[in-house]
Scaffold this motif. Structure first.
Motif, PDB file in Angstrom:
ATOM      1  N   ARG A 248       0.839  -1.206   0.000  1.00  0.00           N
ATOM      2  CA  ARG A 248       0.000   0.000   0.000  1.00  0.00           C
ATOM      3  C   ARG A 248       0.870   1.251   0.000  1.00  0.00           C
ATOM      4  O   ARG A 248       0.598   2.206  -0.743  1.00  0.00           O
ATOM      5  CB  ARG A 248      -0.912  -0.030   1.229  1.00  0.00           C
ATOM      6  CG  ARG A 248      -1.846   1.158   1.330  1.00  0.00           C
ATOM      7  CD  ARG A 248      -2.673   1.097   2.582  1.00  0.00           C
ATOM      8  NE  ARG A 248      -1.828   1.074   3.766  1.00  0.00           N
ATOM      9  CZ  ARG A 248      -2.293   1.032   5.005  1.00  0.00           C
ATOM     10  NH1 ARG A 248      -3.595   0.968   5.233  1.00  0.00           N
ATOM     11  NH2 ARG A 248      -1.459   1.035   6.025  1.00  0.00           N
ATOM     12  N   HIS A 249       1.943   1.262   0.835  1.00  0.00           N
ATOM     13  CA  HIS A 249       2.832   2.441   0.921  1.00  0.00           C
ATOM     14  C   HIS A 249       3.552   2.665  -0.405  1.00  0.00           C
ATOM     15  O   HIS A 249       3.675   3.805  -0.877  1.00  0.00           O
ATOM     16  CB  HIS A 249       3.845   2.238   2.057  1.00  0.00           C
ATOM     17  CG  HIS A 249       4.826   3.351   2.181  1.00  0.00           C
ATOM     18  ND1 HIS A 249       4.488   4.608   2.636  1.00  0.00           N
ATOM     19  CD2 HIS A 249       6.167   3.403   1.870  1.00  0.00           C
ATOM     20  CE1 HIS A 249       5.548   5.400   2.605  1.00  0.00           C
ATOM     21  NE2 HIS A 249       6.593   4.676   2.154  1.00  0.00           N
ATOM     22  N   SER A 252       1.319   4.043  -3.193  1.00  0.00           N
ATOM     23  CA  SER A 252       0.868   5.427  -2.968  1.00  0.00           C
ATOM     24  C   SER A 252       1.814   6.434  -3.618  1.00  0.00           C
ATOM     25  O   SER A 252       1.460   7.599  -3.817  1.00  0.00           O
ATOM     26  CB  SER A 252       0.750   5.706  -1.468  1.00  0.00           C
ATOM     27  OG  SER A 252       2.036   5.661  -0.858  1.00  0.00           O
ATOM     28  N   LYS A 253       3.052   5.973  -3.942  1.00  0.00           N
ATOM     29  CA  LYS A 253       4.032   6.874  -4.565  1.00  0.00           C
ATOM     30  C   LYS A 253       3.897   6.901  -6.097  1.00  0.00           C
ATOM     31  O   LYS A 253       4.551   7.715  -6.762  1.00  0.00           O
ATOM     32  CB  LYS A 253       5.459   6.420  -4.201  1.00  0.00           C
ATOM     33  CG  LYS A 253       5.736   6.431  -2.694  1.00  0.00           C
ATOM     34  CD  LYS A 253       7.103   5.848  -2.407  1.00  0.00           C
ATOM     35  CE  LYS A 253       7.381   5.801  -0.897  1.00  0.00           C
ATOM     36  NZ  LYS A 253       8.700   5.234  -0.615  1.00  0.00           N
ATOM     37  N   SER A 266      -7.050   5.533  -8.085  1.00  0.00           N
ATOM     38  CA  SER A 266      -7.835   5.513  -6.837  1.00  0.00           C
ATOM     39  C   SER A 266      -8.496   4.168  -6.624  1.00  0.00           C
ATOM     40  O   SER A 266      -8.611   3.691  -5.496  1.00  0.00           O
ATOM     41  CB  SER A 266      -8.896   6.627  -6.859  1.00  0.00           C
ATOM     42  OG  SER A 266      -9.775   6.440  -7.960  1.00  0.00           O
ATOM     43  N   LEU A 269      -5.924   1.551  -5.183  1.00  0.00           N
ATOM     44  CA  LEU A 269      -5.605   1.847  -3.793  1.00  0.00           C
ATOM     45  C   LEU A 269      -6.790   1.481  -2.860  1.00  0.00           C
ATOM     46  O   LEU A 269      -6.591   0.989  -1.750  1.00  0.00           O
ATOM     47  CB  LEU A 269      -5.229   3.317  -3.646  1.00  0.00           C
ATOM     48  CG  LEU A 269      -3.876   3.698  -4.283  1.00  0.00           C
ATOM     49  CD1 LEU A 269      -3.668   5.206  -4.240  1.00  0.00           C
ATOM     50  CD2 LEU A 269      -2.729   2.982  -3.567  1.00  0.00           C
ATOM     51  N   GLU A 273      -6.778  -1.289   0.088  1.00  0.00           N
ATOM     52  CA  GLU A 273      -7.158  -0.905   1.455  1.00  0.00           C
ATOM     53  C   GLU A 273      -8.221  -1.859   2.009  1.00  0.00           C
ATOM     54  O   GLU A 273      -8.184  -2.263   3.174  1.00  0.00           O
ATOM     55  CB  GLU A 273      -7.676   0.524   1.460  1.00  0.00           C
ATOM     56  CG  GLU A 273      -8.080   1.045   2.829  1.00  0.00           C
ATOM     57  CD  GLU A 273      -6.873   1.182   3.763  1.00  0.00           C
ATOM     58  OE1 GLU A 273      -7.076   1.153   4.991  1.00  0.00           O
ATOM     59  OE2 GLU A 273      -5.729   1.308   3.264  1.00  0.00           O
TER      60      GLU A 273
END
Length: 558
Positions: A248-249, A252-253, A266, A269, A273
């Protein structure tokens, strides 16, 4: 009233149809012409036995059909039998095939023979010489008195009281038998109840225990597997949840707008989540389940002990499941409770039976009073009616006495008579000849017809053995009965035949292949000719014709 009768393909009858009117109808014919064949066909409509030998043409059915005026008293029976009701007429039909198959119909609806008989016996009464035997049967004698007593309501009340009394009496006897049986097994019954009270079986309990036993038996393995799964999901740097957090981290980049499918950033992600949150929730659930698993040997032993006790009880009481065992427990408790309160219950039933008995006895006494009065009146009426029929010295008495309570009352009835001077009264069955019994029965029918609504009556040669003035009086009696009900008389006596409003003649005719029975309605001249033959035999002269005409004219003037 019988309105029409049609018979086809029956014995010597190919096809006949007769229309009947009210009053007295006469049927005559030589011996062997086929009158008894007609009566045999008509008896089928009363539920009589069907004989395949009567089927004339084996390729077709024998059919007997009668049309009656509707009798409103039969409507409840029609409704109870789910038969169509017509306010005008009732059509009865019986069919017999050469194979022996017989079918009965009422208003075109198939019925069984019992229902057929229940209906037709209320519509028509065939009285032959054999029927005279009924006069000697006590229950028939009682029916005669009841017909004159006009006690239908009292008889219904008595029958209802009798049924109620018998119901309580049977309940009391059953209770006594059950208590006696339970008394013999009282100690064993108490032992069984005590055992089951201690066990306290419950419906569905065994299934729950079996599930608990299975879980407790595998508790250590279950707890180890749940803990291992929890650690794989969420314990240490290499756990699934830790790796999902790193993914996830990292994502996000990423600038997904620079890619062709820029709208997916979106969405990806959000999906990731959701997986992460679900994995965390699963890990918490597994941890909670692992903590609840209790490896408790003592509890396992208790569960298995309880299961063993229930299994033993199932075998001992021959029960298929704990639900049935719980039912047996309750049933035995009820038996024991009934035993403990048996004296009170018996006392209540005994009191109720005594009360029902008093009610029944009172109803029986009221019914008996009507029969005693009817017996006195009937004795006088029958003596007056029958004496002119060649029994001038007749003495008759209908005696009643009280006996045991039965479904029909408490009364015993006996008809006593004597036919000669200085002869003591004796039972009808022991003293009356066939001819005397016939005349008594005719008198009884005449008396009853003047008091109650009887069905149509067919007299089948009940005047056999009489002649002259007695025959004339018997004919007059039938004619007078015809003013109350429909009467059909089959006779060989001209004195009787002259009294009818209608006259039919049964005869046989031969063709090249067969003999056929037919019937024809006679007009005035034909009736004179038939009476002349009946008066003088085969050689009819002018004097016989004049006598016949005189007899017919004299009868028609009365």
């Amino acid at each position: 009233m019988l309105k029409r009768l049609s018979i086809s393909n029956y014995a010597l009858i190919s096809s006949i149809e007769i229309t009947f009117g009210s009053g007295l109808t006469i049927i005559t014919g030589e011996t062997g012409a086929g009158k008894s064949i007609m009566m045999g066909a008509l008896s089928l409509l009363l539920g009589g036995r069907a004989d395949t030998r009567v089927v004339r043409d084996k390729a077709a059915k024998s059919v007997v059909e009668a049309t009656f005026s509707a009798n409103c008293r039969l409507q409840p029976l029609f409704e109870a039998s789910q038969l169509d009701w017509d306010d005008d007429e009732i059509i009865i039909r019986r069919e017999v095939s050469s194979t022996g198959r017989s079918r009965a119909f009422v208003n075109d609806t198939p019925v069984n023979l019992k229902t057929l008989g229940d209906i037709t016996t209320s519509l028509i009464d065939i009285h032959s010489q054999n029927s005279n035997l009924m006069l000697r049967e006590p229950h028939r004698q009682l029916e005669i008195l009841d017909a004159l007593a006009d006690n239908e309501q009292l008889l219904a009340e008595y029958k209802a009281a009798f049924r109620s009394y018998v119901k309580v009496r049977n309940a009391l006897q059953n209770a006594r038998n059950e208590i006696a049986a339970n008394r013999e097994n009282e100690n064993f019954l108490r032992f069984q109840v005590s055992q089951l009270d201690t066990l306290a079986p419950k419906a569905g309990e065994l299934e729950t225990l079996e599930r608990q036993s299975e879980m407790l038996g595998d508790a250590e393995e279950i707890a180890a597997n749940l803990s291992h799964a929890t650690r794989l999901l969420d314990s240490g740097e290499n756990s699934i949840i830790t790796k999902l957090a790193e993914v996830r981290h990292t994502l996000s980049k990423v600038n997904f707008r620079l890619l062709e499918d820029s709208g997916e950033d979106s969405s990806l992600l959000q999906r990731l989540e959701s997986v992460y949150v679900e994995a965390k929730d699963i890990a918490q659930t597994l941890l909670g389940m692992a903590e609840r698993v209790d490896s408790n040997p003592a509890q396992l032993a208790a569960v298995e002990q309880r299961m063993t006790a229930i299994y033993d009880a199932l075998k001992r009481y021959n029960a298929a499941a704990d639900t049935q065992l719980a039912e047996i427990h309750q049933s035995l408790r009820k038996q024991l409770a009934a035993l403990d309160t048996s004296d009170t219950d018996l006392h209540e039933l005994e009191s109720e039976m005594k009360e029902k008995g008093r009610t029944l006895r009172a109803a029986a006494d009221r019914l008996s009073d009507t029969r005693v009065r009817a017996a006195e009146r009937f004795s006088d009426l029958l003596t007056q009616t029958a004496r002119p029929l060649g029994m001038s010295n007749l003495k008759f008495a209908a005696l009643t006495s009280k006996g045991k309570l039965t479904p029909d009352g408490q009364d015993n009835v006996e008809f006593l008579c004597s036919f000669n001077k200085n002869q003591e009264l004796m039972p009808v069955s022991a003293i009356a000849s066939g001819g005397e019994t016939s005349r008594l029965m005719l008198s009884i029918k005449a008396i009853i017809a003047s008091h109650v609504a009887l069905p149509s009556i067919i007299f089948d040669e009940v005047d056999t053995g009489v002649s002259g003035d007695v025959a004339d009086k018997m004919g007059a009696m039938m004619r007078d009965m015809g003013q109350q009900i429909q009467v059909i008389a089959i006779t060989h006596l001209p004195q009787v035949a002259a009294k009818g409003q209608q006259h039919y003649k049964v005869f046989k005719a031969d063709d090249e292949e067969k003999t056929v029975t037919s019937i024809a309605a006679l007009d005035y001249e034909q009736r004179v000719a038939e009476l002349a033959v009946m008066l003088s035999g085969s050689s009819v002269d002018q004097a016989a014709v004049m006598n016949a005409k005189s007899l017919l004219d004299k009868s028609n003037k009365k």
